[in-house]
Design a protein around this motif. Structure first.
Motif, PDB file in Angstrom:
ATOM      1  N   ARG A 876       0.830  -1.209   0.000  1.00 47.72           N
ATOM      2  CA  ARG A 876       0.000   0.000   0.000  1.00 47.72           C
ATOM      3  C   ARG A 876       0.872   1.270   0.000  1.00 47.72           C
ATOM      4  NH1 ARG A 876      -2.506  -3.762   3.831  1.00 47.72           N
ATOM      5  NH2 ARG A 876      -4.520  -4.408   3.004  1.00 47.72           N
ATOM      6  N   TYR A 877       2.200   1.102   0.139  1.00 47.80           N
ATOM      7  CA  TYR A 877       3.082   2.272   0.312  1.00 47.80           C
ATOM      8  C   TYR A 877       4.169   2.400  -0.743  1.00 47.80           C
ATOM      9  CZ  TYR A 877       0.608   1.561   4.551  1.00 47.80           C
ATOM     10  OH  TYR A 877      -0.419   1.344   5.430  1.00 47.80           O
ATOM     11  N   GLY A 878       4.419   1.322  -1.477  1.00 42.78           N
ATOM     12  CA  GLY A 878       5.493   1.426  -2.463  1.00 42.78           C
ATOM     13  C   GLY A 878       5.684   0.128  -3.212  1.00 42.78           C
ATOM     14  N   GLN A 879       6.747   0.100  -3.982  1.00 44.51           N
ATOM     15  CA  GLN A 879       6.943  -0.991  -4.926  1.00 44.51           C
ATOM     16  C   GLN A 879       8.442  -1.247  -5.100  1.00 44.51           C
ATOM     17  OE1 GLN A 879       5.961  -0.326  -9.230  1.00 44.51           O
ATOM     18  NE2 GLN A 879       4.096  -1.407  -8.601  1.00 44.51           N
ATOM     19  N   LEU A 880       8.816  -2.490  -5.361  1.00 41.54           N
ATOM     20  CA  LEU A 880      10.210  -2.767  -5.715  1.00 41.54           C
ATOM     21  C   LEU A 880      10.297  -4.064  -6.503  1.00 41.54           C
ATOM     22  CD1 LEU A 880      11.108  -5.174  -3.575  1.00 41.54           C
ATOM     23  CD2 LEU A 880      11.439  -3.246  -2.041  1.00 41.54           C
ATOM     24  N   ARG A 881      11.462  -4.238  -7.144  1.00 46.87           N
ATOM     25  CA  ARG A 881      11.756  -5.462  -7.900  1.00 46.87           C
ATOM     26  C   ARG A 881      12.845  -6.210  -7.160  1.00 46.87           C
ATOM     27  NH1 ARG A 881      12.556  -6.083 -13.541  1.00 46.87           N
ATOM     28  NH2 ARG A 881      14.753  -6.248 -13.010  1.00 46.87           N
ATOM     29  N   VAL A 882      12.706  -7.536  -7.119  1.00 45.95           N
ATOM     30  CA  VAL A 882      13.691  -8.328  -6.384  1.00 45.95           C
ATOM     31  C   VAL A 882      13.656  -9.747  -6.928  1.00 45.95           C
ATOM     32  CG1 VAL A 882      12.027  -8.903  -4.538  1.00 45.95           C
ATOM     33  CG2 VAL A 882      14.473  -8.860  -4.007  1.00 45.95           C
ATOM     34  N   ARG A 883      14.763 -10.474  -6.765  1.00 45.62           N
ATOM     35  CA  ARG A 883      14.774 -11.867  -7.208  1.00 45.62           C
ATOM     36  C   ARG A 883      14.243 -12.782  -6.110  1.00 45.62           C
ATOM     37  NH1 ARG A 883      20.678 -13.002  -9.218  1.00 45.62           N
ATOM     38  NH2 ARG A 883      21.071 -11.213  -7.893  1.00 45.62           N
ATOM     39  N   ALA A 884      13.580 -13.851  -6.522  1.00 42.44           N
ATOM     40  CA  ALA A 884      13.001 -14.792  -5.554  1.00 42.44           C
ATOM     41  C   ALA A 884      14.021 -15.871  -5.185  1.00 42.44           C
ATOM     42  CB  ALA A 884      11.765 -15.441  -6.156  1.00 42.44           C
ATOM     43  N   LEU A 885      13.911 -16.338  -3.968  1.00 41.61           N
ATOM     44  CA  LEU A 885      14.664 -17.506  -3.515  1.00 41.61           C
ATOM     45  C   LEU A 885      13.638 -18.475  -2.943  1.00 41.61           C
ATOM     46  CD1 LEU A 885      17.639 -18.587  -2.932  1.00 41.61           C
ATOM     47  CD2 LEU A 885      17.177 -17.890  -0.589  1.00 41.61           C
ATOM     48  N   VAL A 886      13.506 -19.609  -3.563  1.00 43.13           N
ATOM     49  CA  VAL A 886      12.503 -20.578  -3.087  1.00 43.13           C
ATOM     50  C   VAL A 886      13.124 -21.392  -1.956  1.00 43.13           C
ATOM     51  CG1 VAL A 886      11.010 -22.491  -3.747  1.00 43.13           C
ATOM     52  CG2 VAL A 886      11.483 -20.653  -5.385  1.00 43.13           C
ATOM     53  N   THR A 887      12.456 -21.398  -0.803  1.00 44.63           N
ATOM     54  CA  THR A 887      13.015 -22.084   0.366  1.00 44.63           C
ATOM     55  C   THR A 887      11.902 -22.486   1.328  1.00 44.63           C
ATOM     56  OG1 THR A 887      14.296 -21.755   2.397  1.00 44.63           O
ATOM     57  CG2 THR A 887      13.516 -19.774   1.310  1.00 44.63           C
ATOM     58  N   ASP A 888      12.120 -23.619   1.993  1.00 45.58           N
ATOM     59  CA  ASP A 888      11.117 -24.034   2.982  1.00 45.58           C
ATOM     60  C   ASP A 888      11.324 -23.354   4.329  1.00 45.58           C
ATOM     61  OD1 ASP A 888      13.324 -25.341   3.899  1.00 45.58           O
ATOM     62  OD2 ASP A 888      12.555 -27.369   3.574  1.00 45.58           O
ATOM     63  N   ARG A 889      12.210 -22.358   4.392  1.00 47.54           N
ATOM     64  CA  ARG A 889      12.282 -21.560   5.626  1.00 47.54           C
ATOM     65  C   ARG A 889      10.978 -20.785   5.829  1.00 47.54           C
ATOM     66  NH1 ARG A 889      17.758 -21.171   4.149  1.00 47.54           N
ATOM     67  NH2 ARG A 889      17.355 -19.435   2.737  1.00 47.54           N
ATOM     68  N   VAL A 890      10.296 -20.460   4.730  1.00 50.08           N
ATOM     69  CA  VAL A 890       8.998 -19.780   4.859  1.00 50.08           C
ATOM     70  C   VAL A 890       7.894 -20.721   4.384  1.00 50.08           C
ATOM     71  CG1 VAL A 890       9.773 -17.392   4.705  1.00 50.08           C
ATOM     72  CG2 VAL A 890       9.381 -18.674   2.603  1.00 50.08           C
ATOM     73  N   GLN A 891       6.687 -20.424   4.828  1.00 51.93           N
ATOM     74  CA  GLN A 891       5.556 -21.294   4.513  1.00 51.93           C
ATOM     75  C   GLN A 891       4.420 -20.519   3.863  1.00 51.93           C
ATOM     76  OE1 GLN A 891       4.014 -23.454   7.851  1.00 51.93           O
ATOM     77  NE2 GLN A 891       6.034 -24.273   8.399  1.00 51.93           N
ATOM     78  N   GLY A 892       3.669 -21.191   3.029  1.00 52.03           N
ATOM     79  CA  GLY A 892       2.407 -20.689   2.493  1.00 52.03           C
ATOM     80  C   GLY A 892       2.541 -19.307   1.878  1.00 52.03           C
ATOM     81  N   LYS A 893       1.677 -18.412   2.360  1.00 47.89           N
ATOM     82  CA  LYS A 893       1.628 -17.076   1.768  1.00 47.89           C
ATOM     83  C   LYS A 893       2.461 -16.073   2.547  1.00 47.89           C
ATOM     84  CE  LYS A 893      -2.592 -17.177  -0.812  1.00 47.89           C
ATOM     85  NZ  LYS A 893      -3.802 -16.436  -1.088  1.00 47.89           N
ATOM     86  N   GLU A 894       3.475 -16.566   3.242  1.00 49.40           N
ATOM     87  CA  GLU A 894       4.357 -15.655   3.980  1.00 49.40           C
ATOM     88  C   GLU A 894       5.687 -15.514   3.238  1.00 49.40           C
ATOM     89  OE1 GLU A 894       2.384 -16.774   8.278  1.00 49.40           O
ATOM     90  OE2 GLU A 894       4.488 -17.254   7.929  1.00 49.40           O
ATOM     91  N   LEU A 895       6.072 -14.274   3.014  1.00 51.55           N
ATOM     92  CA  LEU A 895       7.343 -13.976   2.349  1.00 51.55           C
ATOM     93  C   LEU A 895       8.313 -13.419   3.378  1.00 51.55           C
ATOM     94  CD1 LEU A 895       5.915 -11.882  -0.659  1.00 51.55           C
ATOM     95  CD2 LEU A 895       6.405 -14.346  -0.651  1.00 51.55           C
ATOM     96  N   TYR A 896       9.606 -13.454   3.025  1.00 51.96           N
ATOM     97  CA  TYR A 896      10.611 -12.833   3.895  1.00 51.96           C
ATOM     98  C   TYR A 896      11.645 -12.142   3.032  1.00 51.96           C
ATOM     99  CZ  TYR A 896      14.437 -12.300   7.229  1.00 51.96           C
ATOM    100  OH  TYR A 896      15.430 -11.780   8.027  1.00 51.96           O
TER     101      TYR A 896
END
Ligand code: SF4
Ligand code: SF4
Ligand code: SF4
Ligand code: FES
Length: 981
Positions: A876-896
């Motif tokens: 709701r406040y801004g935007q950025l571009r970044v590369r993804a890293l797929v890892t099971d450190r996070v779950q479901g719809k949670e990003l880090y």
């Protein structure tokens, strides 16, 4: 106490003390190649053989008993020691004169000298392995490795990264990384423990190679020739003559190599160490005597110092002119700052100026900054970045126990029966502190519960891992408290004696049933009951928490809930218990302690207390403002409202690390006059009118205060880089141009003034902090400090703690149909914060070149994402571009997203919502929309990042496997003997 005799001399000791320690304390010289007091007995070298009761035993693995007679130089013992060392020499060539480890502290050289072995009956035999240079910071030379196993012990049981082992069954044993990988592709986190404890040159910092010795920079072929010459003459001359030459060379080195004690500039653990330098070259960082860390460091403290000599260090003041910066003299820049401050104050009043101190800089510098704000300008608009992380934890402790600091030391955490970590990625954010928990958990049966959104290293190690829904910790903490109280598991004796407010607190727990908590937090009731029982049954509980708790809209309340839980279970006032909010920056505790806050002078003395003000007025000879000033968050709002016109900020990357970065940057650009003082041209400098070049910690003296409330001195390693100045000098120069008459010649004089005005630090003196000495506040006038904070009472007038009633608050910025993913953010082990210092380390960049967003395997599959896919995140406040890293450190719809990026700082996405009490931004409450972009790049983490490694946990060196080798026999008695500790 008992008595033993060593070589006929009576020595007092305690039953159970290791013989080697008794012998060393008595000053008797004995060989002991594999023994390191901080590692304990490893028993691989056999050089410490002594005779007792007619038997040969290893002094490091045998404990003292009453009446024991120990002979270190008997014929049997001496022969065994020499035989053992002879075997060591069969693994190692003595080319000391051309060795970078010839610095007076090489265990092999010194043992050779002690035992006086002239010739080697067992010849040197090389091993069929090459040197490994694949780590950017250190190399391993198997040819020189004596297989003492110190490195393995340090990696397995001190750092507990469990990368190293020795293949004892192999015909040619060597040290292995991940069981046989190259170092570069292994799980090694480059903490440097192994290199620090290696007794010889087998493991060496690359920064030493070719730099430490007078002859060591010679080309390898020349060196090889010289080594062959030495080997050639040895049969005739013996080692004695050769060693004399190398010792002369070693003494010459003392003239040019300096060893200076400093305190780490990165995180709040407070590691201290010697820095070895030759001119401006850092040869190595050597930890040994630090009260917090001993031999421990992480990658940043051990190897992350390239930035100090970075080619882009600021060395000239800059003045903005016509939209561009031009270089200026110090006088011109400082005159301009003083003139503008004076004009703005005259026109708009003192409260139109604001001051932001640095949690990277010293206590003395924070003190001077707030003195400038209050005594010279006349405003309390003064803050530091604890506002961004730690203020809610401090608030939770103020409410319940009185002091805003950790209730014990890291040693107390080690002693806990149960450690509960909530919202802290401790192994990455406070690496050395985490090693102590990992060790206690691995070796001493400590239990570990971790609550976090991510399954990070501590979560993987935990006995119980909870993954509550974001922002719901306060609910499960309160439900567990209620369950404990209702089921007779609270510590009623402690509550009766030490705690006020029980009834009101109990009433406030009414909504927090187990059923409600399970539903709200997404945890099962059984799990929560298990947590309660583990807490009740543990012999002492320490709770460690950090930004996963504090950076929420209810951060103060969640911190309070933790302290409430500790109080009802009696987990204060004893070792192995207490509250440990883990301070992020090296001196974020000290910046607040020393008055860089809008409502407190030094030592949390309130600005609205007339007695306090009159004491400071008398000392400073000025009138002082009496109402609370603006905090960081309010400052930005005040700029937007046109009330704040000027700001002076040092050592802070505000435009990237404050939440809702677009709004903050927009605000900074509106200031009439903005002064930024830093060591590099930071992103925040872009908004400045004047930029002042400062000096980093290695170029100044002063003190830092770590998360343990431990005050430690740092000494000047280098002169300030030409053109830059220590922050305290710059602040003083500005104050004096504004009419002050400060005359501080050295930071010790500043501290004398602080101590005289601050009961909390009354007994702090530079003398009491000399070398590696330290003090943990509060420090009484006689110098008595308090490692355990609450022993006789809590810090309230009646000496009793207070349970603080809480109510439920919903997190802000929740996901909805448009912004459907929760975005979490935080630190990475190898970068510090936004990365301004660590990105300047080539080795760190090689391992971890950029930020990324962690995406769960299930979300990746759903959206067609792989590691390296570019995504656009929109909040709701801004935007950025970044590369993804797929890892099971996070779950479901949670990003880090790690916070280390200048190009794509995560705070472009975070909001201006804050904790209502402290105004700490709710960084951890962010929702985003993710759009998959067509480009797919390389994985943002290269294969050589430690996260792709495969550790090989084992109990330590496993020397029994060596003893089982057919070619092993215990020196001196001709028999194969298995002796275990
Ligand atoms: S993690 Fe790497 S640097 Fe640290 S002790 Fe283990 S092998 Fe050595
Ligand atoms: S590399 Fe390890 S085993 Fe080899 S000498 Fe050094 S500490 Fe000992
Ligand atoms: S960053 Fe923290 S853990 Fe690492 S060496 Fe520095 S103080 Fe220690
Ligand atoms: S010092 Fe005792 S076996 Fe090495």
């Amino acid at each position: 106490m008992i008595r033993v005799t060593i070589d006929g001399v009576v020595q007092e000791t305690t039953s159970g003390e290791r013989l080697i320690d008794v012998i060393n304390r008595a000053g008797v010289k004995i060989s002991q190649v594999c023994y390191h007091p901080q590692l304990g007995p490893i028993q691989t070298c056999d050089t410490c053989m002594v005779e007792t009761n007619g038997q040969l035993v290893r002094a490091c693995a045998t404990t003292a008993s009453a009446g024991m007679e120990i002979f270190t130089k008997s014929e049997k013992a001496a022969a065994a020691q020499r035989e053992a060392f002879d075997r060591i020499l069969s693994n190692h060539v003595l080319y000391c004169t051309v060795c970078d480890n010839n610095n007076g502290n090489c265990a092999i050289h010194n043992t050779e000298r002690l035992l006086g072995i002239e010739h080697q009956p067992i010849p040197y035999h090389s091993k069929p392995y090459e040197e490994d240079h694949t780590n950017p910071f250190y190399r391993y030379d198997p040819q020189q490795c004596i297989l003492c196993g110190r490195c393995v012990e340090a990696c397995q049981n001190v750092q507990v990264n469990e990368t190293l082992s020795i293949n004892w069954e192999d015909p040619h044993p060597r040290v292995l990384w991940d069981g046989g990988s190259t170092i570069g592709e292994s799980s090694c986190v480059s903490c440097g423990h192994c290199v620090t404890v290696c007794p010889c040159n087998a493991l060496m910092e690359k920064s030493m190679l070719g730099h430490a010795g007078f002859l060591t920079a010679l080309p390898k072929t020349t060196l090889g020739g010289m080594i062959d010459v030495v080997k050639g003459v040895e049969p005739e001359t013996g080692y004695g003559a050769i060693l004399k030459l190398s010792e002369a060379e070693s003494h010459m080195r003392e003239l040019r190599i300096r060893r200076t004690k400093t305190v780490c500039t990165y995180c709040g653990v407070g590691c201290s160490f010697d820095v070895w330098t030759k001119d401006r070259h850092i040869l190595k960082v050597e930890p040994l005597d630090g009260p917090t860390n001993g031999i421990s460091t992480c990658i940043k403290g051990k190897f992350g110092w390239d930035f100090v000599n970075g080619p882009d260090r600021l060395t000239k003041p800059l003045i903005r002119e016509g939209g561009k910066f031009r270089e200026a003299s110090w006088d011109e820049a400082l005159d301009l700052v003083a003139r503008k401050f004076r004009e703005i104050k005259a026109k708009n009043g003192p409260d139109s100026l604001a001051f932001v101190s640095s949690s990277k800089c010293t206590n003395e510098e924070s003190y001077l900054m707030q003195k400038l704000a209050r005594a010279v300008i006349g405003t309390n608009n003064m803050d530091n970045c604890s506002r961004y992380c730690q203020a809610p934890a401090t608030q939770g402790l103020f409410r319940t126990v009185g002091y805003g600091g950790d209730s014990g030391s890291i040693r107390d955490i080690e002693n806990a029966g149960l450690v509960l970590i909530i919202g802290s990625n401790t192994a990455e954010s406070h690496p050395v502190l985490a090693t102590r928990v990992k060790r206690a958990h691995k070796l001493h049966g400590q239990k570990l519960i971790v609550s976090d959104l991510r399954e990070h290293e501590m979560a993987k190690r935990a006995d119980l891992f909870l993954h509550p829904k974001p922002g719901t910790d306060i609910v499960w903490l309160s439900a567990v408290s209620r369950y404990l109280l209702e089921n007779g598991m609270a510590n009623t004796k402690f509550l009766d004696q030490w705690v006020n407010g029980l009834e009101e607190y109990k009433k406030s727990l009414a909504p927090f049933t187990m059923e409600f908590a399970a539903r709200t937090c997404g945890l099962s009731e059984d799990t929560l009951k298990k947590v309660a029982h583990m807490i009740a049954e543990a012999g002492g509980v320490c709770v460690l928490w950090a930004m996963g708790i504090t950076q929420h809209s209810m951060g103060s309340d969640a911190s309070t809930a933790i302290s409430n839980l500790l109080l009802i279970t009696g987990n204060y006032m004893k070792t192995g218990s207490g509250a440990y909010p883990l301070r992020g920056h090296n001196n974020v505790q000290g910046a607040s302690d020393h008055g860089a806050m809008p409502n407190f002078l030094t030592g949390y003395q309130s600005v609205d207390d007339p007695e306090v003000r009159s004491r400071f007025k008398a000392a400073w000879n000025v009138q002082l403002p009496s109402t609370k000033g603006l905090d960081n968050h309010e400052m930005i709002d005040a700029i937007h409202q046109g009330k704040l016109k000027a700001m002076y900020l040092f050592g802070e990357e505000m435009s990237l690390v404050d939440s809702n970065a677009n709004f903050v940057s927009d605000g900074l650009s509106k200031l009439d006059f903005f002064v930024v003082q830093d060591i590099f041209f930071s992103a925040t400098c872009r908004f400045a009118d004047v930029v002042l070049p400062a000096s980093p910690s290695l170029e100044k003296e002063g003190t830092f205060t770590s998360t343990e409330r431990r005050i430690q001195r740092l000494y000047q390693v280098f002169e300030p880089l030409e053109g830059s100045r220590p922050d305290w000098r710059i602040i003083q120069d500005i104050a004096n141009r504004l009419g002050a008459t400060w005359q501080y010649q050295h930071p010790s004089e500043i501290y004398r003034e602080i101590a005289s005005l601050t009961p909390l630090f009354a007994g702090v003196t530079y003398e009491r902090l000399e070398g590696f000495k330290s003090l943990q506040w509060p420090v009484a006038a006689d110098g008595t400090d308090q490692p355990l904070l609450y022993t006789k009472e809590f810090a309230f007038p009646d000496g009793k703690a207070r349970l603080f009633p809480l109510s439920l608050t919903e997190p802000t910025d929740q996901p909805n149909a448009e912004f459907d993913l929760h975005l979490n953010n935080g630190r990475l082990l190898e970068h510090f914060h936004e990365g301004n210092m660590t990105y300047r380390s080539e080795g760190i960049r090689e391992k971890t070149p950029d930020t990324f967003v962690e995406v769960s395997p299930e979300l990746a599959e759903e959206r067609g994402i792989q590691s390296g896919t570019w995504v656009q995140l929109t909040s709701r406040y801004g935007q950025l571009r970044v590369r993804a890293l797929v890892t099971d450190r996070v779950q479901g719809k949670e990003l880090y997203m790690p916070m280390n990026s200048v190009e794509s700082p995560v705070n472009r996405l975070t909001s201006s919502h804050t904790d209502s009490v402290t105004h700490t931004p709710a960084y951890k409450e962010a929702s985003v929309h993710l759009r998959v972009l067509p480009e797919v790049g390389e994985s943002p983490l290269p294969r050589i990042n430690h996260r792709f490694g495969h550790p090989t946990p084992q109990h330590g060196v496993e020397v029994e496997r060596k003893w089982k080798r057919p070619d092993y026999r215990m020196p001196g008695n001709g028999l194969v003997q298995i002796q275990t500790n």
